[in-house]
Design a protein around this motif. Structure first.
Motif, PDB file in Angstrom:
ATOM      1  N   PRO A  50      57.016 133.952-100.586  1.00 57.88           N
ATOM      2  CA  PRO A  50      57.426 133.239 -99.382  1.00 57.88           C
ATOM      3  C   PRO A  50      56.279 132.411 -98.819  1.00 57.88           C
ATOM      4  N   SER A  51      56.608 131.269 -98.255  1.00 61.55           N
ATOM      5  CA  SER A  51      55.584 130.382 -97.683  1.00 61.55           C
ATOM      6  C   SER A  51      55.156 130.824 -96.285  1.00 61.55           C
ATOM      7  N   ARG A  52      55.917 131.710 -95.674  1.00 61.39           N
ATOM      8  CA  ARG A  52      55.630 132.228 -94.327  1.00 61.39           C
ATOM      9  C   ARG A  52      55.655 133.745 -94.372  1.00 61.39           C
ATOM     10  N   GLU A  53      55.001 134.375 -93.393  1.00 63.04           N
ATOM     11  CA  GLU A  53      55.114 135.825 -93.278  1.00 63.04           C
ATOM     12  C   GLU A  53      56.576 136.194 -93.058  1.00 63.04           C
ATOM     13  N   GLU A  54      56.948 137.348 -93.609  1.00 62.75           N
ATOM     14  CA  GLU A  54      58.271 137.914 -93.373  1.00 62.75           C
ATOM     15  C   GLU A  54      58.095 139.364 -92.940  1.00 62.75           C
ATOM     16  N   VAL A  55      58.962 139.822 -92.066  1.00 63.18           N
ATOM     17  CA  VAL A  55      58.998 141.225 -91.678  1.00 63.18           C
ATOM     18  C   VAL A  55      60.387 141.738 -92.004  1.00 63.18           C
ATOM     19  N   LEU A  56      60.450 142.809 -92.799  1.00 64.88           N
ATOM     20  CA  LEU A  56      61.725 143.423 -93.147  1.00 64.88           C
ATOM     21  C   LEU A  56      61.764 144.816 -92.542  1.00 64.88           C
ATOM     22  N   THR A 103      62.903 138.926 -90.385  1.00 64.67           N
ATOM     23  CA  THR A 103      62.469 137.916 -89.432  1.00 64.67           C
ATOM     24  C   THR A 103      61.304 137.137 -90.025  1.00 64.67           C
ATOM     25  N   THR A 104      61.296 135.831 -89.794  1.00 60.26           N
ATOM     26  CA  THR A 104      60.218 134.960 -90.243  1.00 60.26           C
ATOM     27  C   THR A 104      60.156 133.767 -89.285  1.00 60.26           C
ATOM     28  N   THR A 105      59.335 132.790 -89.630  1.00 60.13           N
ATOM     29  CA  THR A 105      59.244 131.584 -88.813  1.00 60.13           C
ATOM     30  C   THR A 105      59.943 130.413 -89.503  1.00 60.13           C
ATOM     31  N   VAL A 106      60.309 129.431 -88.694  1.00 56.05           N
ATOM     32  CA  VAL A 106      60.967 128.221 -89.185  1.00 56.05           C
ATOM     33  C   VAL A 106      60.084 127.552 -90.244  1.00 56.05           C
ATOM     34  N   GLY A 107      60.716 127.050 -91.296  1.00 54.98           N
ATOM     35  CA  GLY A 107      59.988 126.348 -92.348  1.00 54.98           C
ATOM     36  C   GLY A 107      59.800 127.159 -93.611  1.00 54.98           C
ATOM     37  N   LEU A 108      60.352 128.364 -93.641  1.00 55.29           N
ATOM     38  CA  LEU A 108      60.201 129.229 -94.817  1.00 55.29           C
ATOM     39  C   LEU A 108      60.769 128.580 -96.071  1.00 55.29           C
ATOM     40  N   LEU A 112      59.826 130.630-106.669  1.00 59.49           N
ATOM     41  CA  LEU A 112      60.328 131.589-107.641  1.00 59.49           C
ATOM     42  C   LEU A 112      59.374 131.696-108.817  1.00 59.49           C
ATOM     43  N   SER A 113      59.552 132.736-109.621  1.00 60.39           N
ATOM     44  CA  SER A 113      58.611 132.985-110.716  1.00 60.39           C
ATOM     45  C   SER A 113      58.602 131.878-111.770  1.00 60.39           C
ATOM     46  N   ASP A 114      59.674 131.072-111.837  1.00 62.63           N
ATOM     47  CA  ASP A 114      59.686 129.958-112.796  1.00 62.63           C
ATOM     48  C   ASP A 114      59.024 128.705-112.234  1.00 62.63           C
ATOM     49  N   GLY A 115      58.476 128.810-111.004  1.00 63.84           N
ATOM     50  CA  GLY A 115      57.761 127.701-110.399  1.00 63.84           C
ATOM     51  C   GLY A 115      58.598 126.835-109.475  1.00 63.84           C
ATOM     52  N   THR A 116      59.922 127.028-109.477  1.00 61.64           N
ATOM     53  CA  THR A 116      60.756 126.234-108.576  1.00 61.64           C
ATOM     54  C   THR A 116      60.612 126.738-107.136  1.00 61.64           C
ATOM     55  N   THR A 117      60.812 125.816-106.202  1.00 61.29           N
ATOM     56  CA  THR A 117      60.756 126.165-104.785  1.00 61.29           C
ATOM     57  C   THR A 117      62.158 126.093-104.215  1.00 61.29           C
ATOM     58  N   MET A 118      62.517 127.137-103.483  1.00 61.71           N
ATOM     59  CA  MET A 118      63.837 127.238-102.875  1.00 61.71           C
ATOM     60  C   MET A 118      63.697 127.198-101.353  1.00 61.71           C
ATOM     61  N   THR A 119      64.530 126.394-100.699  1.00 60.14           N
ATOM     62  CA  THR A 119      64.628 126.434 -99.241  1.00 60.14           C
ATOM     63  C   THR A 119      65.913 127.180 -98.934  1.00 60.14           C
ATOM     64  N   PRO A 121      69.202 128.456 -97.440  1.00 54.03           N
ATOM     65  CA  PRO A 121      70.082 127.846 -96.443  1.00 54.03           C
ATOM     66  C   PRO A 121      70.215 128.678 -95.173  1.00 54.03           C
ATOM     67  N   TRP A 122      69.931 129.972 -95.241  1.00 53.20           N
ATOM     68  CA  TRP A 122      70.051 130.829 -94.062  1.00 53.20           C
ATOM     69  C   TRP A 122      68.876 130.680 -93.089  1.00 53.20           C
ATOM     70  N   VAL A 123      67.920 129.795 -93.389  1.00 50.18           N
ATOM     71  CA  VAL A 123      66.813 129.537 -92.454  1.00 50.18           C
ATOM     72  C   VAL A 123      66.833 128.107 -91.924  1.00 50.18           C
ATOM     73  N   ALA A 124      67.828 127.322 -92.325  1.00 47.40           N
ATOM     74  CA  ALA A 124      67.886 125.911 -91.925  1.00 47.40           C
ATOM     75  C   ALA A 124      68.591 125.705 -90.603  1.00 47.40           C
TER      76      ALA A 124
END
Length: 124
Positions: A50-56, A103-108, A112-119, A121-124
């Motif tokens: 993840p690009s931002r901290e996450e708390v689970l 919980t995380t911050t906006v912009g997450l 992924l392990s194959d190098g792709t980046t996913m945004t 949809p549940w954070v938009a």
């Protein structure tokens, strides 16, 4: 009024898990995102960074959590802090599904392990 009722929450099915989104920019939040994560028993999660901290906060069930190569089990009542950029994976253990509040911050985004980046949809 900033009460997010369950009937209005949007659900997303990704990688065998359900993400029920309550708080995010499209629901009026400027800084935070929050969702409920439901993962069926026996499900192995997808490793990601993840690009931002996450708390689970684990609400029900148990999971084997791998964070930058270190593995521990988290159960109901435990809280997992995922640092930004850490490699993270959750595998549900036992017969009970995993339920967590995330919980995380906006912009997450998530790499992924194959190098792709996913945004997600549940954070938009």
């Amino acid at each position: 009024m900033p009460i997010m009722d369950a009937a209005s929450a949007e659900q997303y099915e990704v990688h065998g898990s359900r993400f029920t989104s309550y708080v995010r920019p499209s629901t009026g939040s400027a800084q935070l995102c929050a969702w409920r994560l439901d993962v069926p028993a026996g499900t192995s999660g997808v490793p990601h960074r993840p690009s931002r901290e996450e708390v689970l906060a684990v609400l029900a069930g148990s999971a084997r959590v791998t964070l930058d190569g270190e593995t521990r089990v988290a159960s109901a009542g435990d809280v997992i802090l995922v640092p930004a950029g850490a490699e993270f994976q959750v595998d549900v253990v036992g017969d009970e599904p995993l339920r967590a509040w995330v919980t995380t911050t906006v912009g997450l985004t998530a790499q992924l392990s194959d190098g792709t980046t996913m945004t997600p949809p549940w954070v938009a």
